[in-house]
Design a protein around this motif. Structure first.
Motif, PDB file in Angstrom:
ATOM      1  N   ASN A  27      17.375  19.368  44.708  1.00  0.00           N
ATOM      2  CA  ASN A  27      16.486  18.538  45.222  1.00  0.00           C
ATOM      3  C   ASN A  27      15.779  17.514  44.229  1.00  0.00           C
ATOM      4  O   ASN A  27      15.500  16.401  44.694  1.00  0.00           O
ATOM      5  CB  ASN A  27      15.330  19.515  45.868  1.00  0.00           C
ATOM      6  CG  ASN A  27      14.185  18.611  46.777  1.00  0.00           C
ATOM      7  OD1 ASN A  27      13.314  18.127  46.137  1.00  0.00           O
ATOM      8  ND2 ASN A  27      14.191  18.586  47.869  1.00  0.00           N
ATOM      9  N   VAL A  28      15.663  17.933  43.050  1.00  0.00           N
ATOM     10  CA  VAL A  28      14.963  17.181  42.025  1.00  0.00           C
ATOM     11  C   VAL A  28      16.125  15.972  41.865  1.00  0.00           C
ATOM     12  O   VAL A  28      15.458  14.897  41.541  1.00  0.00           O
ATOM     13  CB  VAL A  28      14.625  18.037  40.882  1.00  0.00           C
ATOM     14  CG1 VAL A  28      14.190  17.020  39.584  1.00  0.00           C
ATOM     15  CG2 VAL A  28      13.444  18.972  41.179  1.00  0.00           C
ATOM     16  N   VAL A  29      17.128  16.302  41.369  1.00  0.00           N
ATOM     17  CA  VAL A  29      18.264  15.642  41.021  1.00  0.00           C
ATOM     18  C   VAL A  29      18.456  14.601  42.072  1.00  0.00           C
ATOM     19  O   VAL A  29      18.633  13.307  41.710  1.00  0.00           O
ATOM     20  CB  VAL A  29      19.234  16.394  40.607  1.00  0.00           C
ATOM     21  CG1 VAL A  29      20.592  15.277  40.160  1.00  0.00           C
ATOM     22  CG2 VAL A  29      19.209  17.167  39.277  1.00  0.00           C
ATOM     23  N   PHE A  30      18.754  14.741  43.127  1.00  0.00           N
ATOM     24  CA  PHE A  30      18.898  13.916  44.253  1.00  0.00           C
ATOM     25  C   PHE A  30      17.824  12.939  44.634  1.00  0.00           C
ATOM     26  O   PHE A  30      18.072  11.875  45.099  1.00  0.00           O
ATOM     27  CB  PHE A  30      19.473  14.847  45.448  1.00  0.00           C
ATOM     28  CG  PHE A  30      20.894  15.518  45.400  1.00  0.00           C
ATOM     29  CD1 PHE A  30      21.942  15.156  44.341  1.00  0.00           C
ATOM     30  CD2 PHE A  30      21.114  16.753  45.987  1.00  0.00           C
ATOM     31  CE1 PHE A  30      23.051  15.680  44.357  1.00  0.00           C
ATOM     32  CE2 PHE A  30      22.172  17.365  45.900  1.00  0.00           C
ATOM     33  CZ  PHE A  30      23.155  16.931  45.052  1.00  0.00           C
ATOM     34  N   ASN A  31      16.693  13.561  44.535  1.00  0.00           N
ATOM     35  CA  ASN A  31      15.635  12.768  44.809  1.00  0.00           C
ATOM     36  C   ASN A  31      15.445  11.491  43.595  1.00  0.00           C
ATOM     37  O   ASN A  31      15.006  10.523  44.330  1.00  0.00           O
ATOM     38  CB  ASN A  31      14.277  13.464  44.736  1.00  0.00           C
ATOM     39  CG  ASN A  31      13.244  12.911  45.146  1.00  0.00           C
ATOM     40  OD1 ASN A  31      12.504  11.976  44.566  1.00  0.00           O
ATOM     41  ND2 ASN A  31      12.471  13.422  46.220  1.00  0.00           N
ATOM     42  N   ALA A  32      15.872  12.017  42.479  1.00  0.00           N
ATOM     43  CA  ALA A  32      15.812  10.844  41.670  1.00  0.00           C
ATOM     44  C   ALA A  32      16.995   9.786  41.971  1.00  0.00           C
ATOM     45  O   ALA A  32      16.765   8.714  41.569  1.00  0.00           O
ATOM     46  CB  ALA A  32      16.032  11.353  40.169  1.00  0.00           C
ATOM     47  N   GLY A  33      17.983  10.447  42.416  1.00  0.00           N
ATOM     48  CA  GLY A  33      19.048   9.367  42.649  1.00  0.00           C
ATOM     49  C   GLY A  33      19.776   8.629  41.488  1.00  0.00           C
ATOM     50  O   GLY A  33      19.561   9.270  40.268  1.00  0.00           O
ATOM     51  N   ALA A  41      24.650  17.584  36.616  1.00  0.00           N
ATOM     52  CA  ALA A  41      23.179  17.300  36.435  1.00  0.00           C
ATOM     53  C   ALA A  41      22.300  18.404  36.994  1.00  0.00           C
ATOM     54  O   ALA A  41      21.466  18.827  36.833  1.00  0.00           O
ATOM     55  CB  ALA A  41      22.702  15.796  36.877  1.00  0.00           C
ATOM     56  N   VAL A  42      23.009  18.773  38.468  1.00  0.00           N
ATOM     57  CA  VAL A  42      22.327  19.706  38.983  1.00  0.00           C
ATOM     58  C   VAL A  42      22.334  21.175  38.507  1.00  0.00           C
ATOM     59  O   VAL A  42      21.208  21.788  38.111  1.00  0.00           O
ATOM     60  CB  VAL A  42      22.912  19.854  40.553  1.00  0.00           C
ATOM     61  CG1 VAL A  42      22.369  21.298  41.141  1.00  0.00           C
ATOM     62  CG2 VAL A  42      22.610  18.711  41.179  1.00  0.00           C
ATOM     63  N   ALA A  43      23.371  21.542  37.853  1.00  0.00           N
ATOM     64  CA  ALA A  43      23.605  22.616  37.095  1.00  0.00           C
ATOM     65  C   ALA A  43      22.808  22.676  35.956  1.00  0.00           C
ATOM     66  O   ALA A  43      22.143  23.699  35.579  1.00  0.00           O
ATOM     67  CB  ALA A  43      25.090  22.960  36.914  1.00  0.00           C
ATOM     68  N   ARG A  44      22.604  21.554  35.016  1.00  0.00           N
ATOM     69  CA  ARG A  44      21.806  21.320  33.851  1.00  0.00           C
ATOM     70  C   ARG A  44      20.358  21.658  34.204  1.00  0.00           C
ATOM     71  O   ARG A  44      19.546  22.335  33.763  1.00  0.00           O
ATOM     72  CB  ARG A  44      22.121  19.991  33.239  1.00  0.00           C
ATOM     73  CG  ARG A  44      23.458  20.132  32.624  1.00  0.00           C
ATOM     74  CD  ARG A  44      23.330  18.779  31.487  1.00  0.00           C
ATOM     75  NE  ARG A  44      23.149  17.803  32.141  1.00  0.00           N
ATOM     76  CZ  ARG A  44      23.964  16.582  32.503  1.00  0.00           C
ATOM     77  NH1 ARG A  44      25.281  17.098  32.609  1.00  0.00           N
ATOM     78  NH2 ARG A  44      23.553  15.525  33.215  1.00  0.00           N
ATOM     79  N   GLN A  45      19.918  21.186  35.290  1.00  0.00           N
ATOM     80  CA  GLN A  45      18.723  20.969  35.899  1.00  0.00           C
ATOM     81  C   GLN A  45      18.240  22.471  36.342  1.00  0.00           C
ATOM     82  O   GLN A  45      17.193  23.218  35.857  1.00  0.00           O
ATOM     83  CB  GLN A  45      18.312  20.211  37.051  1.00  0.00           C
ATOM     84  CG  GLN A  45      17.050  20.144  37.789  1.00  0.00           C
ATOM     85  CD  GLN A  45      15.871  19.493  36.860  1.00  0.00           C
ATOM     86  OE1 GLN A  45      16.280  18.831  35.864  1.00  0.00           O
ATOM     87  NE2 GLN A  45      14.693  20.074  36.973  1.00  0.00           N
ATOM     88  N   ALA A  46      19.139  23.342  36.843  1.00  0.00           N
ATOM     89  CA  ALA A  46      18.819  24.687  37.208  1.00  0.00           C
ATOM     90  C   ALA A  46      19.162  25.739  36.103  1.00  0.00           C
ATOM     91  O   ALA A  46      18.661  26.859  36.490  1.00  0.00           O
ATOM     92  CB  ALA A  46      20.125  24.926  38.435  1.00  0.00           C
ATOM     93  N   GLY A  47      19.764  25.159  34.863  1.00  0.00           N
ATOM     94  CA  GLY A  47      19.884  25.955  33.712  1.00  0.00           C
ATOM     95  C   GLY A  47      21.166  27.082  34.057  1.00  0.00           C
ATOM     96  O   GLY A  47      20.934  28.317  33.615  1.00  0.00           O
TER      97      GLY A  47
END
Length: 204
Positions: A27-33, A41-47
């Protein structure tokens, strides 16, 4: 519970937490676009590792649909919470405004997913139809309460208002577009307000 039972439960609990972390991160990554809105990037954001992401969501489409469904569910639940809030601090029209403003973030996520996942459409037709129905129903409940309270006009259909909101979001693509749209949402909601009846003109 036996040791074997505890051992079986722990991996399932960990897996559920990882899945939720991936959805929140998506949600965070896609929102930033933008070009950085990738699955890596999603995996990194999720840890988590990219392998963990793919175990839960084996395809980009699977992740897309899960995020989409989660956000629609959150908006439906928010509408229920706002309808249940009868405090004097939150009038029916302000509850409507808060829900519509929350939709801007949801649409931003959809726009980011479309760019990042290179989908031909924002969602499969059946998923889109179900989501529109749920969101229209949620919006309709908030509008009905505001109409009953005499705070907004009664000649606007929920689907028309939802389409207007989506149109505002997709008409803006420059950086900072969400702030611009949020201002326009306020204008839109204020335009729904019911004006006091004016006295008939005196034609003497």
């Amino acid at each position: 519970m036996t040791e074997a039972g505890r051992a079986a439960r722990k991996p399932r609990a960990d897996a559920a937490r990882n899945r939720e972390r991936v959805l929140e991160a998506a949600n965070v990554v896609f929102n930033a676009g933008g070009p950085e809105a990738s699955l890596e990037a999603v995996a990194r954001q999720a840890g988590v590792g990219i392998g963990t992401l793919y175990r839960h969501f084996p395809t980009r489409q699977a992740l897309f649909e899960a995020v989409y469904r989660r956000e629609v569910q959150n908006l439906a639940e928010l509408a229920e919470q706002l309808l249940a809030d009868r405090s004097a601090a939150l009038s029916p029209v302000e509850a409507l405004r808060r829900w519509m403003r929350s939709n801007v973030a949801f649409i931003a996520t959809k726009k980011g997913m479309s760019a990042a996942l290179t989908q031909a459409a924002l969602a499969p037709p059946e998923l889109m139809a179900n989501s529109v129905d749920r969101l229209t129903q949620a919006l309709g409940g908030l509008m009905a309460r505001a109409i009953e309270a005499g705070e907004i006009r009664a000649d606007i259909e929920p689907l028309d208002l939802l389409r207007g909101l989506v149109g505002l979001c997709y008409a803006h693509d420059r950086p900072g577009w969400q702030e611009n749209v949020l201002r326009m949402v306020d204008v839109l909601v204020d335009g729904l307000r019911r004006e006091p009846e004016q006295p008939a003109p005196n034609h003497r």
